[in-house]
Design a protein around this motif. Sequence first.
Motif, PDB file in Angstrom:
ATOM      1  N   ASP A 179      31.042  19.541  13.316  1.00 16.89           N
ATOM      2  CA  ASP A 179      30.930  20.820  11.853  1.00 16.89           C
ATOM      3  C   ASP A 179      31.070  19.718  11.012  1.00 16.89           C
ATOM      4  O   ASP A 179      32.087  20.477  10.453  1.00 16.89           O
ATOM      5  N   ALA A 180      30.161  19.451  10.205  1.00 17.49           N
ATOM      6  CA  ALA A 180      30.159  19.196   8.906  1.00 17.49           C
ATOM      7  C   ALA A 180      31.346  18.090   8.497  1.00 17.49           C
ATOM      8  O   ALA A 180      31.907  18.047   7.884  1.00 17.49           O
ATOM      9  N   GLY A 181      30.693  17.587   9.654  1.00 13.28           N
ATOM     10  CA  GLY A 181      31.898  16.650   9.660  1.00 13.28           C
ATOM     11  C   GLY A 181      33.464  15.741  10.147  1.00 13.28           C
ATOM     12  O   GLY A 181      33.961  15.193  10.309  1.00 13.28           O
ATOM     13  N   GLU A 182      33.820  17.314  10.230  1.00 12.34           N
ATOM     14  CA  GLU A 182      35.056  17.237  11.565  1.00 12.34           C
ATOM     15  C   GLU A 182      34.827  17.100  12.722  1.00 12.34           C
ATOM     16  O   GLU A 182      33.368  18.036  13.479  1.00 12.34           O
ATOM     17  N   ILE A 183      35.479  16.625  13.290  1.00 10.70           N
ATOM     18  CA  ILE A 183      35.340  16.477  15.013  1.00 10.70           C
ATOM     19  C   ILE A 183      35.988  17.034  15.575  1.00 10.70           C
ATOM     20  O   ILE A 183      37.657  16.020  15.385  1.00 10.70           O
ATOM     21  N   VAL A 184      35.724  17.068  16.636  1.00  8.37           N
ATOM     22  CA  VAL A 184      37.310  17.839  17.337  1.00  8.37           C
ATOM     23  C   VAL A 184      36.526  17.550  19.532  1.00  8.37           C
ATOM     24  O   VAL A 184      35.397  17.753  19.409  1.00  8.37           O
ATOM     25  N   TYR A 185      37.278  17.100  19.810  1.00  9.18           N
ATOM     26  CA  TYR A 185      37.110  16.861  21.080  1.00  9.18           C
ATOM     27  C   TYR A 185      38.092  18.056  22.106  1.00  9.18           C
ATOM     28  O   TYR A 185      38.712  18.297  21.924  1.00  9.18           O
ATOM     29  N   PHE A 186      37.936  18.548  23.101  1.00 11.95           N
ATOM     30  CA  PHE A 186      38.119  19.338  23.771  1.00 11.95           C
ATOM     31  C   PHE A 186      37.761  18.533  25.248  1.00 11.95           C
ATOM     32  O   PHE A 186      36.573  18.061  25.602  1.00 11.95           O
ATOM     33  N   ARG A 187      38.804  18.616  25.827  1.00 10.56           N
ATOM     34  CA  ARG A 187      38.995  17.541  27.311  1.00 10.56           C
ATOM     35  C   ARG A 187      39.881  19.247  28.193  1.00 10.56           C
ATOM     36  O   ARG A 187      40.660  19.184  27.731  1.00 10.56           O
ATOM     37  N   GLU A 188      39.354  19.062  29.545  1.00 11.75           N
ATOM     38  CA  GLU A 188      39.302  19.889  30.942  1.00 11.75           C
ATOM     39  C   GLU A 188      39.823  18.733  31.962  1.00 11.75           C
ATOM     40  O   GLU A 188      38.507  17.992  32.372  1.00 11.75           O
ATOM     41  N   ALA A 189      40.587  19.357  32.343  1.00 16.18           N
ATOM     42  CA  ALA A 189      40.785  18.446  34.094  1.00 16.18           C
ATOM     43  C   ALA A 189      39.378  19.241  34.774  1.00 16.18           C
ATOM     44  O   ALA A 189      38.934  20.563  34.662  1.00 16.18           O
ATOM     45  N   ARG A 190      38.347  17.657  35.134  1.00 10.62           N
ATOM     46  CA  ARG A 190      37.460  18.394  35.907  1.00 10.62           C
ATOM     47  C   ARG A 190      37.143  19.392  36.860  1.00 10.62           C
ATOM     48  O   ARG A 190      38.043  19.384  37.657  1.00 10.62           O
ATOM     49  N   VAL A 191      36.395  20.501  36.867  1.00 12.32           N
ATOM     50  CA  VAL A 191      36.096  21.360  38.103  1.00 12.32           C
ATOM     51  C   VAL A 191      35.409  21.218  38.903  1.00 12.32           C
ATOM     52  O   VAL A 191      34.306  21.150  38.343  1.00 12.32           O
ATOM     53  N   ASP A 192      35.344  20.639  40.066  1.00 11.71           N
ATOM     54  CA  ASP A 192      34.622  20.001  40.761  1.00 11.71           C
ATOM     55  C   ASP A 192      33.962  20.864  41.775  1.00 11.71           C
ATOM     56  O   ASP A 192      34.331  21.468  42.924  1.00 11.71           O
ATOM     57  N   ALA A 193      32.882  22.231  40.981  1.00 14.01           N
ATOM     58  CA  ALA A 193      32.020  22.960  41.587  1.00 14.01           C
ATOM     59  C   ALA A 193      30.976  23.179  43.236  1.00 14.01           C
ATOM     60  O   ALA A 193      30.024  23.665  43.149  1.00 14.01           O
ATOM     61  N   GLY A 194      30.575  21.487  43.180  1.00 15.11           N
ATOM     62  CA  GLY A 194      29.347  21.274  43.708  1.00 15.11           C
ATOM     63  C   GLY A 194      28.241  21.315  42.898  1.00 15.11           C
ATOM     64  O   GLY A 194      28.494  21.884  41.476  1.00 15.11           O
ATOM     65  N   PRO A 195      26.488  21.198  43.155  1.00 13.60           N
ATOM     66  CA  PRO A 195      26.065  21.116  42.621  1.00 13.60           C
ATOM     67  C   PRO A 195      25.568  22.718  42.035  1.00 13.60           C
ATOM     68  O   PRO A 195      25.272  24.251  42.216  1.00 13.60           O
ATOM     69  N   LEU A 196      25.803  22.666  40.548  1.00 12.15           N
ATOM     70  CA  LEU A 196      25.336  23.783  39.929  1.00 12.15           C
ATOM     71  C   LEU A 196      24.421  24.266  38.913  1.00 12.15           C
ATOM     72  O   LEU A 196      23.675  23.146  38.635  1.00 12.15           O
ATOM     73  N   HIS A 197      23.587  25.738  38.730  1.00 13.05           N
ATOM     74  CA  HIS A 197      22.372  26.089  38.216  1.00 13.05           C
ATOM     75  C   HIS A 197      23.122  26.455  36.950  1.00 13.05           C
ATOM     76  O   HIS A 197      23.618  27.842  36.730  1.00 13.05           O
ATOM     77  N   GLY A 198      22.974  26.208  35.688  1.00 10.01           N
ATOM     78  CA  GLY A 198      22.532  27.428  34.860  1.00 10.01           C
ATOM     79  C   GLY A 198      23.660  26.824  33.456  1.00 10.01           C
ATOM     80  O   GLY A 198      24.337  28.255  32.927  1.00 10.01           O
ATOM     81  N   THR A 199      24.724  26.333  34.295  1.00  9.88           N
ATOM     82  CA  THR A 199      26.262  26.367  33.363  1.00  9.88           C
ATOM     83  C   THR A 199      25.792  26.197  31.650  1.00  9.88           C
ATOM     84  O   THR A 199      26.367  26.239  30.969  1.00  9.88           O
ATOM     85  N   GLY A 200      25.306  25.130  31.411  1.00 10.07           N
ATOM     86  CA  GLY A 200      24.885  24.963  29.922  1.00 10.07           C
ATOM     87  C   GLY A 200      24.317  26.497  29.539  1.00 10.07           C
ATOM     88  O   GLY A 200      24.578  26.657  27.923  1.00 10.07           O
ATOM     89  N   CYS A 201      23.230  26.988  30.160  1.00  6.51           N
ATOM     90  CA  CYS A 201      23.227  28.259  29.727  1.00  6.51           C
ATOM     91  C   CYS A 201      24.512  29.421  29.664  1.00  6.51           C
ATOM     92  O   CYS A 201      24.575  30.144  28.452  1.00  6.51           O
ATOM     93  N   VAL A 202      25.361  29.600  30.374  1.00  6.90           N
ATOM     94  CA  VAL A 202      26.619  29.691  30.217  1.00  6.90           C
ATOM     95  C   VAL A 202      27.111  29.646  29.005  1.00  6.90           C
ATOM     96  O   VAL A 202      27.569  30.540  27.871  1.00  6.90           O
ATOM     97  N   LEU A 203      27.592  28.450  29.018  1.00  5.80           N
ATOM     98  CA  LEU A 203      28.115  27.960  27.993  1.00  5.80           C
ATOM     99  C   LEU A 203      28.270  28.682  26.351  1.00  5.80           C
ATOM    100  O   LEU A 203      29.065  28.959  25.097  1.00  5.80           O
ATOM    101  N   SER A 204      26.534  28.617  26.494  1.00  5.06           N
ATOM    102  CA  SER A 204      25.671  28.275  24.989  1.00  5.06           C
ATOM    103  C   SER A 204      26.010  29.929  25.097  1.00  5.06           C
ATOM    104  O   SER A 204      26.203  30.227  23.897  1.00  5.06           O
ATOM    105  N   THR A 205      25.772  30.464  25.642  1.00  2.00           N
ATOM    106  CA  THR A 205      25.625  32.151  25.298  1.00  2.00           C
ATOM    107  C   THR A 205      27.314  33.003  24.994  1.00  2.00           C
ATOM    108  O   THR A 205      27.082  33.357  24.216  1.00  2.00           O
ATOM    109  N   ALA A 206      28.399  31.753  25.420  1.00  2.00           N
ATOM    110  CA  ALA A 206      29.553  32.491  25.593  1.00  2.00           C
ATOM    111  C   ALA A 206      29.576  31.875  24.252  1.00  2.00           C
ATOM    112  O   ALA A 206      30.678  32.810  23.235  1.00  2.00           O
ATOM    113  N   ILE A 207      29.756  30.572  23.585  1.00  2.00           N
ATOM    114  CA  ILE A 207      30.140  30.084  22.512  1.00  2.00           C
ATOM    115  C   ILE A 207      29.370  31.311  20.933  1.00  2.00           C
ATOM    116  O   ILE A 207      30.014  32.169  20.480  1.00  2.00           O
ATOM    117  N   ALA A 208      27.599  31.647  21.858  1.00  2.00           N
ATOM    118  CA  ALA A 208      27.110  32.487  20.407  1.00  2.00           C
ATOM    119  C   ALA A 208      27.352  34.268  20.524  1.00  2.00           C
ATOM    120  O   ALA A 208      27.349  34.585  19.656  1.00  2.00           O
TER     121      ALA A 208
END
Length: 246
Positions: A179-208
């Motif tokens: 964001d404007a030259g500033e970098i932030v890393y977000f690091r989390e332990a992986r949650v293995d939930a198997g084949p998933l659908h719509g993960t990106g939709c959920v994350l982006s709508t939660a951010i918005a």
Amino acid sequence: MTILVIAGLDPSGGAGLLADARVAAEHGLRVVGVVTALTVQDTGGVRAVEPVGAEVVDEQLAALLQDVEIDAVKIGMLGSAAIARVVARALEATRAPIVWDPVLMPSRGGVALVDDPAGAAAALLGEVRLVTPNLAEAAALTGLRVESEADMEAAARRLGRALVKGGHLPGDAVDVLADAGEIVYFREARVDAGPLHGTGCVLSTAIASNLARGARLADAVDAAKTYLTKKLRAPLAPGRGARTLV
Ligand code: PLP
């Protein structure tokens, strides 16, 4: 508070407008929405895509935006570069933060979700507060190889205001925010939930949704990732195929 969702319709409800509407509702927002494309799909994958005429999207956005006060915008599947251009034009005057999840291909089914990714990017990238590509989408948007954390940071810097999602890399789940030259890393332990659908939709709508409530960008992403991780621990199985989060 109101969020405008501009997205495709997944009849199985794990992605697209139906999923986005549930996520926004869980964040206490009222959803208004414009559908960019119909899809033929079930939980096994996308079989066909039918973009809506760009002029209809244009008229819908014009009618809505002269009437309803919008606090944030989430853009997902666009269907066509022509739609991306009318969306960019329609949103030029809005001061609401815009989050674009630049989906190109579904995780299951070899059907493109936009006809001309470069044309869509040229129209929209300059208009958005945040773009949220995965590795393949970051590579397509920048022309860079994006195969490591260092590559993700380089792509995020090139895009300027981007959350590059590293969920497809092995190891911890790492996302890189620029964001404007500033970098932030977000690091989390992986949650293995198997084949998933719509993960990106959920994350982006939660951010918005968090941005609609006035959160700073890094805080909006952090809270959205906490929300997503909780969903990943309790996925839903609405059909015989991939599991979903909402
Ligand atoms: N259908 C629609 C309408 C979408 O917006 C998306 C992704 O954003 C998909 C299908 C594909 O979702 P996934 O790649 O998570 O399976």
